[in-house]
Enzyme design. Structure first.
Site, PDB file in Angstrom:
ATOM      1  CB  SER A 219      81.566   6.961  16.517  1.00  0.00           C
ATOM      2  OG  SER A 219      80.344   6.413  16.064  1.00  0.00           O
TER       3      SER A 219
ATOM      4  CE  LYS B 273      82.628   3.876  20.425  1.00  0.00           C
ATOM      5  NZ  LYS B 273      82.399   2.700  19.562  1.00  0.00           N
TER       6      LYS B 273
ATOM      7  CG  ASN C  41      85.981   4.354  18.287  1.00  0.00           C
ATOM      8  OD1 ASN C  41      85.374   3.962  19.265  1.00  0.00           O
ATOM      9  ND2 ASN C  41      85.370   4.813  17.200  1.00  0.00           N
TER      10      ASN C  41
ATOM     11  NE  ARG D 106     116.035 -19.071 -12.453  1.00  0.00           N
ATOM     12  CZ  ARG D 106     117.107 -19.462 -13.132  1.00  0.00           C
ATOM     13  NH1 ARG D 106     116.978 -20.121 -14.261  1.00  0.00           N
ATOM     14  NH2 ARG D 106     118.315 -19.179 -12.678  1.00  0.00           N
TER      15      ARG D 106
END
Length: 356
Positions: free
Chosen positions: A275, A281, A283, A314
């Site tokens: 972070s 942190k 994550n 088509r």
């Protein structure tokens, strides 16, 4: 900025997959279309529809051809499909007696759809192999940590004790079913498209069915009972399979993201994302990517189903919608499979060992 996160200058680091990109790239796409034209010429020569010398010249040209991509771009804008300009460029490389024999009896959709199926066959084989690799990696986790204790949770609330093996088994079980599903749907998907202007092979007359059979054999595809140019159920079924694969991997990612919460500590991952504001942190980035890709493919599966609605013999609109949606689903699936493999490799422990 790129229009797709899968080849974005930096988001592709998070969502890209080099192997899938290579299998879907321009060179692979052109190679598949040239493979169709060369095989068509050979099949028609074997059925004495065109001269053998013309077929040999066409095969040689397709093997050495280098397209003017800028001209193909302009041609697609003009014609709504790339094949008319590709055929024009190929004919320019042939001697006059052979030019009329190139692409004989075929139409643009035969080239594009058969090239697509050839692409999908190669991609599906690689996706299947990756599913097998992921299952093997999960089996290793089950062996190493399967007896460890976890709290089973229902509706995100503590319920009753389970083992890590119980949760890993829930991740593994769908993978075997997806591989079985792919093997079961393959005969409906990996099928030659060859119908000519309106699906009747009108230019080939009574030779049409036999040319189609030979062409399918040369391309290692199933021969269709009838051209399927407006019947896209096989393509949409495969899109559903892609969504199932990413959905199952997303379930695993969601579990891992929740297990990695600090308050739970049910799993330990190496190499979590950092972070910019909270340095301590780590994550669970890979797990989050799996959740996002699962939801993305689920949404695209509905859009792909809309491409089934072709009008008459088509549809330019439905066909174009398929071109917009299916490549993104393939890219998302390749990214999910790659991310899942890396995420499993980051797992250092699951659950807690029982005392004693």
């Amino acid at each position: 900025m790129s229009t797709s996160p899968f080849d974005h200058p930096f988001l592709s680091g998070l969502l890209g997959d080099e192997e899938t990109r290579g299998l879907m790239g321009l060179e692979a796409e052109l190679a598949a279309m040239l493979r169709f034209e060369a095989a068509l010429a050979r099949a028609e020569a074997e059925e004495r529809v065109i001269p053998a010398a013309a077929a040999a010249a066409i095969e040689d040209l397709c093997g050495a051809f280098r397209a003017d991509v800028a001209a193909l771009n302009l041609g697609a804008a003009r014609d709504g499909v790339v094949v008319p300009d590709l055929v024009r460029q190929l004919r320019a490389g042939l001697a006059e007696p052979h030019r009329a024999h190139l692409h004989f009896g075929a139409t643009s959709q035969d080239v594009v759809d058969t090239a697509l199926v050839l692409h999908l066959k190669e991609l599906a084989a690689r996706f299947d192999a990756r599913l097998a690799e992921i299952d093997t990696a999960l089996a290793g986790l089950e062996r190493d940590f399967g007896g460890n204790a976890l709290m089973g949770r229902t509706r995100m609330q503590d319920a009753l004790p389970i083992t890590a093996g119980d949760r890993i088994a829930a991740w593994r079980q769908p993978l075997a079913r997806h591989r079985a599903r792919l093997a079961e749907l393959a005969p409906r998907l990996f099928v030659l498209q060859f119908g000519g202007a309106v699906g009747t092979l009108d230019k080939l007359g009574e030779k049409g069915p036999e040319v189609a059979r030979r062409l399918a054999g040369l391309l290692d595809l199933a021969a269709p009972q009838r051209p399927w140019h407006t019947a896209r159920d096989g393509i949409v079924e495969f899109g559903g399979w892609l969504a199932l694969v990413t959905g199952s991997l997303g379930k695993m990612g969601q579990d891992i993201a929740l297990m990695a919460q600090n308050a739970l500590g049910d799993i330990r991952l190496a190499g979590g994302g950092g972070s910019s504001a909270i340095p301590h942190k780590e994550n669970p980035v890979g797990a989050e990517v799996l959740v996002a890709l699962a939801r993305y493919n689920a949404a695209l599966a509905g859009a792909l189903a809309g491409a089934m609605v072709h009008e008459q013999e088509r549809s330019g609109a439905a066909w174009t919608l398929e071109w917009l949606v299916l490549p993104q689903m393939l890219a998302a699936t390749g990214a999910a499979l790659g991310t899942a493999g890396r995420l499993i490799g980051q797992i250092r422990s699951i659950g807690a060992q029982e005392d004693g």
